[in-house]
Design a protein around this motif. Structure first.
Motif, PDB file in Angstrom:
ATOM      1  N   HIS A  75       0.833  -1.204   0.000  1.00  0.00           N
ATOM      2  CA  HIS A  75       0.000   0.000   0.000  1.00  0.00           C
ATOM      3  C   HIS A  75       0.871   1.258   0.000  1.00  0.00           C
ATOM      4  N   ALA A  76       1.972   1.248   0.761  1.00  0.00           N
ATOM      5  CA  ALA A  76       2.874   2.400   0.806  1.00  0.00           C
ATOM      6  C   ALA A  76       3.513   2.646  -0.555  1.00  0.00           C
ATOM      7  N   VAL A  77       3.989   1.588  -1.184  1.00  0.00           N
ATOM      8  CA  VAL A  77       4.625   1.727  -2.506  1.00  0.00           C
ATOM      9  C   VAL A  77       3.628   2.285  -3.514  1.00  0.00           C
ATOM     10  N   SER A  78       2.415   1.748  -3.505  1.00  0.00           N
ATOM     11  CA  SER A  78       1.395   2.192  -4.446  1.00  0.00           C
ATOM     12  C   SER A  78       1.000   3.644  -4.200  1.00  0.00           C
ATOM     13  N   ALA A  79       0.786   3.999  -2.933  1.00  0.00           N
ATOM     14  CA  ALA A  79       0.355   5.359  -2.597  1.00  0.00           C
ATOM     15  C   ALA A  79       1.426   6.384  -2.925  1.00  0.00           C
ATOM     16  N   MET A  80       2.661   6.077  -2.610  1.00  0.00           N
ATOM     17  CA  MET A  80       3.751   7.009  -2.894  1.00  0.00           C
ATOM     18  C   MET A  80       3.961   7.176  -4.387  1.00  0.00           C
ATOM     19  N   TRP A  81       3.875   6.089  -5.115  1.00  0.00           N
ATOM     20  CA  TRP A  81       4.096   6.144  -6.570  1.00  0.00           C
ATOM     21  C   TRP A  81       2.991   6.944  -7.255  1.00  0.00           C
TER      22      TRP A  81
END
Length: 263
Positions: A160-166
């Motif tokens: 979720h962090a990777v997706s949200a930041m990207w």
């Protein structure tokens, strides 16, 4: 023995073996120091004073910070971001030690220099750390953000962090803080390997050569070298942490001033 040593008895470590050893050491170390690392990151990101005599911030002492984090977020908070932190340790240790082993062997094979001198260890250690930093910076940024966020959490888990930041900040956000990191990591790692080599030579005449004594010598040399090099380059680590949470102020509004509410 750290680095290629043509005088070492037995078969020298290969780059793959050095990578495995570095990863294993990083994994164990990260699990043990994670609570202190979380507290350190909270201190680095707090704008207010850390003085106990004039406590203007949320955190102002190690024990006070530990008790407050535990009471507000629970025991698990001390291992926030542990998954990316462990991946970081494994990746960083593998790349750094494998590169260091290859570079010191290259010095031995291609130059007239002694691969076990402190100067060679400084140069090769710095270059190895720069390689590991570039390879692992996204994991470092993720680990910082997980450790920095309070409750409720902005990021539920690593995907979720990777997706949200990207989606919200773009690919380059994973490399926030890379410049001060590279500026600091070369002297930090170089000094670490340099002082390890110096301390190892100093202790060689004071300790016996048994296995337990060699382990004690490695522990003392590694601890002393890490303490000195980290102290010298610590300001750059603060710069890096501040840059890594740029655009992440929403998750830190309960920790006092930040870029969002101090501007």
């Amino acid at each position: 023995m750290v680095g290629f040593d043509p005088r070492a008895q037995g078969v020298p470590l290969s780059a793959h073996e050095a990578a495995l050893a570095g990863s294993a050491a990083g994994t164990v170390t990260r699990a043990l120091i994670s609570p202190l690392d979380v507290i350190k990151i909270r201190f680095q990101l707090q704008i207010e004073s850390l003085s106990s005599t004039t406590p203007g911030g949320k955190y102002w002492g190690i024990l006070q910070a530990a008790l407050r984090i535990h009471s507000e977020e629970g025991l698990a908070a001390f291992w926030k971001g542990h998954v990316p932190a462990q991946l970081l340790s494994i990746c960083y240790g593998a790349v750094q030690f494998a590169t260091f082993e290859r570079l010191t062997k290259l010095v031995h094979d291609k130059t007239i220099l002694d691969s076990q001198t402190s100067g060679v260890h400084f140069l090769c250690g710095g270059l190895a750390a720069c390689s590991a930093t570039v390879a692992c910076q996204p994991l470092d940024t993720l680990r910082t953000r997980f450790a920095a966020q309070g409750e409720p959490k902005l990021y539920r888990n690593l995907p979720h962090a990777v997706s949200a930041m990207w989606r919200s900040e773009g690919t380059l956000t994973f490399y926030r803080g890379l410049s001060p990191t590279l500026i600091a990591v070369f002297p930090y790692a170089g000094l670490q390997f340099f002082f390890y080599n110096v301390f190892k030579r100093l202790l060689a005449s004071h300790l016996a050569t048994g296995k337990s004594e060699e382990n004690l010598k490695s522990l003392l040399c590694g601890s002393g070298a890490g303490m000195i090099s980290k102290t010298i380059t610590y300001p750059f680590d603060v710069f890096k942490k501040r840059l890594q949470v740029g655009g992440f102020e929403e998750a830190r509004v309960h920790f006092g001033q930040n870029c969002l509410n101090s501007s």
